[in-house]
Design an enzyme around this catalytic site. Structure first.
Site, PDB file in Angstrom:
ATOM      1  N   GLU A   1     -12.640  -0.124  -9.895  1.00  0.00           N
ATOM      2  CA  GLU A   1     -12.218  -1.025 -10.986  1.00  0.00           C
ATOM      3  C   GLU A   1     -13.147  -1.061 -12.195  1.00  0.00           C
ATOM      4  O   GLU A   1     -12.676  -1.073 -13.343  1.00  0.00           O
ATOM      5  CB  GLU A   1     -11.962  -2.441 -10.463  1.00  0.00           C
ATOM      6  CG  GLU A   1     -10.653  -2.609  -9.683  1.00  0.00           C
ATOM      7  CD  GLU A   1     -10.709  -2.064  -8.260  1.00  0.00           C
ATOM      8  OE1 GLU A   1     -11.819  -1.687  -7.806  1.00  0.00           O
ATOM      9  OE2 GLU A   1      -9.655  -2.006  -7.596  1.00  0.00           O
TER      10      GLU A   1
ATOM     11  N   GLU B   1     -18.429  -6.832  -2.828  1.00  0.00           N
ATOM     12  CA  GLU B   1     -17.057  -7.369  -2.785  1.00  0.00           C
ATOM     13  C   GLU B   1     -17.002  -8.766  -3.396  1.00  0.00           C
ATOM     14  O   GLU B   1     -16.120  -9.055  -4.172  1.00  0.00           O
ATOM     15  CB  GLU B   1     -16.533  -7.380  -1.348  1.00  0.00           C
ATOM     16  CG  GLU B   1     -16.196  -5.990  -0.808  1.00  0.00           C
ATOM     17  CD  GLU B   1     -14.952  -5.368  -1.447  1.00  0.00           C
ATOM     18  OE1 GLU B   1     -14.976  -5.081  -2.662  1.00  0.00           O
ATOM     19  OE2 GLU B   1     -13.963  -5.162  -0.726  1.00  0.00           O
TER      20      GLU B   1
ATOM     21  N   GLU C   1       0.836  -1.223   0.000  1.00  0.00           N
ATOM     22  CA  GLU C   1       0.000   0.000   0.000  1.00  0.00           C
ATOM     23  C   GLU C   1       0.863   1.262   0.000  1.00  0.00           C
ATOM     24  O   GLU C   1       0.533   2.240  -0.674  1.00  0.00           O
ATOM     25  CB  GLU C   1      -0.941   0.020   1.209  1.00  0.00           C
ATOM     26  CG  GLU C   1      -1.929  -1.141   1.290  1.00  0.00           C
ATOM     27  CD  GLU C   1      -3.010  -1.124   0.218  1.00  0.00           C
ATOM     28  OE1 GLU C   1      -3.114  -0.143  -0.541  1.00  0.00           O
ATOM     29  OE2 GLU C   1      -3.760  -2.127   0.139  1.00  0.00           O
TER      30      GLU C   1
HETATM   31  C1  DMJ Z   1      -6.552   0.293  -4.742  1.00  0.00           C
HETATM   32  O1  DMJ Z   1      -5.761   0.586  -3.653  1.00  0.00           O
HETATM   33  C2  DMJ Z   1      -5.757  -0.304  -5.857  1.00  0.00           C
HETATM   34  O2  DMJ Z   1      -6.472  -0.203  -7.047  1.00  0.00           O
HETATM   35  C3  DMJ Z   1      -5.391  -1.734  -5.608  1.00  0.00           C
HETATM   36  O3  DMJ Z   1      -4.746  -2.329  -6.696  1.00  0.00           O
HETATM   37  C4  DMJ Z   1      -6.621  -2.533  -5.304  1.00  0.00           C
HETATM   38  N1  DMJ Z   1      -7.424  -1.937  -4.281  1.00  0.00           N
HETATM   39  C5  DMJ Z   1      -7.722  -0.539  -4.316  1.00  0.00           C
HETATM   40  C6  DMJ Z   1      -8.957  -0.159  -5.079  1.00  0.00           C
HETATM   41  O4  DMJ Z   1      -9.981  -1.036  -5.034  1.00  0.00           O
END
Ligand code: DMJ
Length: 527
Positions: A331, A310, A76
Site C-alpha cells: 500500500e 500491521e 479474495e
Molecule cells: C491485497 O490483497 C489487496 O490490496 C487488498 O485490497 C488488501 N490486502 C492485500 C494487500 O495488502
C-alpha cells in the site's frame, strides 16, 4: 526481486497457491487454483516478458479448474483470480498472444474469469443483495455459512463485475455488484459512516468501528475507481459524502483514526498498514496537499521500523501487541507511485528505494521472500502472499518507470494500441488504466468499445425490427413484406450510434480514420 520470487514459486510451489519461502515448498491458501501464478501473470507483461506471459496464459488455461469442492473467499477470489484473469485477457494483445476474432469482447482468459465469477454469484443471492463472505465453488453457499461479511467484502466488486458485464454483454455481474453497493450505502449511520462487519441477512452492523483500513479499505477505493472507470456520478457522490464524514470524524493531524460509526467517538487511535493506500486514492481526486501530509506520517512509521507494522499506536508511537508483522504489503509503495506521478517529488522515489533495500535485507530467503513476522527483531513467517508479485513488485517497478504504458493517459506514444473489436477498431489503453485493488490493470476503453458494440447490435436489431414491422404494414397494402436491403444495415447502425449521450470524459475507441469512414457511409447513403 521478481524473478527470484517467481522462479522459486515455479520450482518449489506450483501448482499450489503460494510458496512457503522458509521450507521451500508450496501450500494452498485461498483456494486451489495456482493463485500466485494467476496473480503474477500480468506482472510478467509489465516487466516486458511476453514469452513467459504467453507460456503461463496457456498453462493456466490447461490446468486451472474452478469446478472444485473448495470454500473460497468471495472477496479474495474476485480481486486476485477474476481481476488477474481479466487483466491478463485485456493485455493479451500487447503480449503477442494469438487473438480470437471478437477480442477483447471475447477470449479464453475472459471465459476463465467469467467462469470463476459465476461461481461467486450464488453468494449475492440474499434479500439485501449483500454477499456472503464465503462460497463453495461447487455447491454454492453452505447452509451453515455465517451471514457476517466485512464491508470491503460487500463493496469490492464493481470494477471486476462491470468489466465482465461490459465485455461479455451479460449484465448480471454488474447488477449484483451495484445492488450490494446500494445496500451498503443505505446502511450508513446517521452521521454518514459505515462500520466494519455487517450481517447481510438482518442488515445489522456487527462491528461498528468506522475507519479507512482493514475490513473497509477497498470499498472506498472501488467507489472512486468505479466512478472513474465507468464515468459514474452515483458512485462518486457516494464517495464524496463518505469522505466528508471521514474527514470530519476520523482525521486528526492528517492521521486517520477509528471511531464509533454512530457517535463519532474515537474507538482505536491506531494506524493500520492497509490504510496506506489512502494518499494514492486522494491523489486520484486531486487532493494532493492532504495526501502528501498523510503520506509523510506513514513514511515516518516506515523509517522507524524499516517496514509498516500491521498496527501502529499513534499516541504511543509504537507497534501494537501481536500486530508487529509486515507481510510485504504494497500500500505505501502504491501511494508513492500515484504521488510521484502527480507531483514529481523525489521523496516518493526515496520511499521506493527504502522499501527495496529493506525487503532485500530483511525478507529475502534462498527461495523467495518471506513475510516479516515481527519488525522489531526481523523474525520471518513461512509465507509469501501472492500480492507480493501481483502488487508490491509491480508498483515498485512502475514507480521507477514513469514512461511505462500503464501510466498512459490517452496520448498515442504513451499507451494507446490500435487493435481489437470486430474490425480492429478499438484504441485500447486510450483512456489510461484503472488498477483493481490487487493491482491488476483494467482498460476502460475496452469496456466502452465492447459495450458500445453490443449496444449498436441491439439498436440495429431494434431498428430492423421496427422497419420490418412498418414494411409489413405497408407491404400488406402494397403486396411487399421484406426489410431493408442488407447493404443498408451498416449505415443504419452508424446512425443509431450517433444518438448516444456522450460520456462524461471521453475515451477514443476508434482511430479517427475509422470514425470518418462510418460518417462517410452515412453521407453516401443519404446522398
Ligand atoms: C491485497 O490483497 C489487496 O490490496 C487488498 O485490497 C488488501 N490486502 C492485500 C494487500 O495488502
Amino acid at each position: 526481486m521478481f524473478y527470484h520470487a517467481y522462479n522459486s514459486y515455479l520450482d518449489n510451489a506450483f501448482p499450489y497457491d503460494e510458496l512457503r519461502p522458509l521450507t521451500c515448498d508450496g501450500q494452498d491458501t485461498w483456494g486451489s487454483f495456482s493463485l500466485t501464478l494467476i496473480d503474477a501473470l500480468d506482472t510478467l507483461l509489465v516487466l516486458g516478458n511476453r514469452t513467459e506471459f504467453q507460456r503461463v496464459a496457456s498453462l493456466l488455461q490447461d490446468t486451472v479448474d474452478f469446478d472444485i469442492d473448495v470454500n473460497a473467499s468471495v472477496f479474495e477470489t474476485n480481486i486476485r483470480v477474476v481481476g488477474g484473469l481479466l487483466s491478463a485477457h485485456l493485455l493479451a494483445g500487447r503480449a503477442g498472444m494469438e487473438l480470437e476474432p471478437g477480442w477483447p469482447c471475447s477470449g479464453p482468459l475472459l471465459r476463465m474469469a467469467e467462469d470463476a465469477a459465476r461461481k461467486l454469484l450464488p453468494a449475492f443471492q440474499t434479500a439485501s443483495g449483500m454477499p456472503y463472505g464465503t462460497v463453495n465453488l461447487l455447491h454454492g453457499v453452505s447452509p451453515s455459512e455465517t451471514p457476517v461479511t466485512c464491508t470491503a467484502g460487500v463493496g469490492t466488486f464493481i470494477l471486476e463485475f462491470a468489466t465482465l458485464s461490459r465485455l461479455t454483454g451479460d449484465g448480471s455481474f454488474e447488477d449484483a455488484a451495484r445492488r450490494a453497493l446500494r445496500a451498503l450505502w443505505k446502511s450508513r449511520s446517521d452521521i454518514g459512516l459505515v462500520g466494519n462487519h455487517i450481517d447481510v441477512l438482518s442488515r445489522k452492523w456487527v462491528a461498528q468501528d468506522a475507519g479507512i483500513g482493514a475490513g473497509v479499505d477497498s470499498y472506498f477505493e472501488y467507489l472512486v475507481k468505479g466512478a472513474v472507470m465507468l464515468q459514474d456520478e452515483e458512485l462518486l457522490d457516494m464517495f464524496q459524502e463518505f469522505d466528508r464524514a471521514i474527514q470530519n470524524y476520523t482525521r486528526f493531524d492528517d492521521w486517520y483514526l477509528w471511531v464509533q460509526m454512530h457517535k463519532g467517538t474515537v474507538s482505536m487511535p491506531i494506524f493500520q498498514s492497509l490504510e496506506a493506500f489512502w494518499p494514492g486514492l486522494q491523489s486520484l481526486l486531486g487532493n494532493l496537499d492532504s495526501a502528501a501530509r498523510t503520506f509523510q506520517n506513514y513514511y515516518s512509521v516506515w523509517r522507524q521500523f524499516g517496514g509498516l507494522p500491521e498496527f501502529y499506536s499513534i499516541p504511543q508511537g509504537y507497534t501494537v501487541d501481536k500486530r508487529e508483522g509486515y507481510p510485504l504489503r504494497p500500500e505505501l509503495i502504491e501511494s508513492a507511485m500515484y504521488l510521484f506521478r502527480a507531483s514529481g517529488d523525489h521523496t516518493y522515489l526515496q520511499l521506493g528505494l527504502d522499501a527495496l533495500e529493506s525487503i532485500e535485507r530483511i525478507a529475502k530467503t534462498p527461495c523467495g521472500y518471506a513475510s516479516v513476522k515481527d519488525l522489531r527483531d526481523h523474525q520471518l513467517d513461512n509465507r509469501m502472499e501472492s500480492f507480493f508479485l501481483a502488487e508490491t513488485i509491480k508498483y515498485l517497478y512502475l514507480l521507477f518507470d514513469p514512461s511505462h504504458f500503464l501510466h498512459g493517459g490517452g496520448v498515442e506514444w504513451d499507451g494507446s494500441w490500435e487493435e481489437g473489436g470486430e474490425a480492429g477498431q478499438c484504441v485500447l489503453g486510450a483512456g489510461g488504466f484503472i488498477f483493481n485493488t490487487e493491482a491488476h490493470p483494467l482498460d476502460p476503453a475496452a469496456l466502452y468499445c465492447c459495450s458500445r458494440h453490443s449496444q449498436d447490435q441491439q439498436e440495429l436489431r431494434d431498428i430492423l425490427l421496427s422497419l420490418s414491422q412498418a414494411e409489413g404494414k405497408s407491404g400488406q397494402q402494397s403486396g411487399r413484406a421484406e426489410g431493408p436491403p442488407p447493404d443498408q444495415l451498416d449505415s443504419i447502425a452508424a446512425r443509431s450510434g450517433d444518438r448516444k449521450t456522450p460520456p462524461l470524459l471521453s475515451c477514443p475507441v476508434q482511430p479517427f480514420s475509422a470514425r470518418l469512414s462510418i460518417l462517410g457511409q452515412v453521407f453516401t447513403d443519404k446522398a
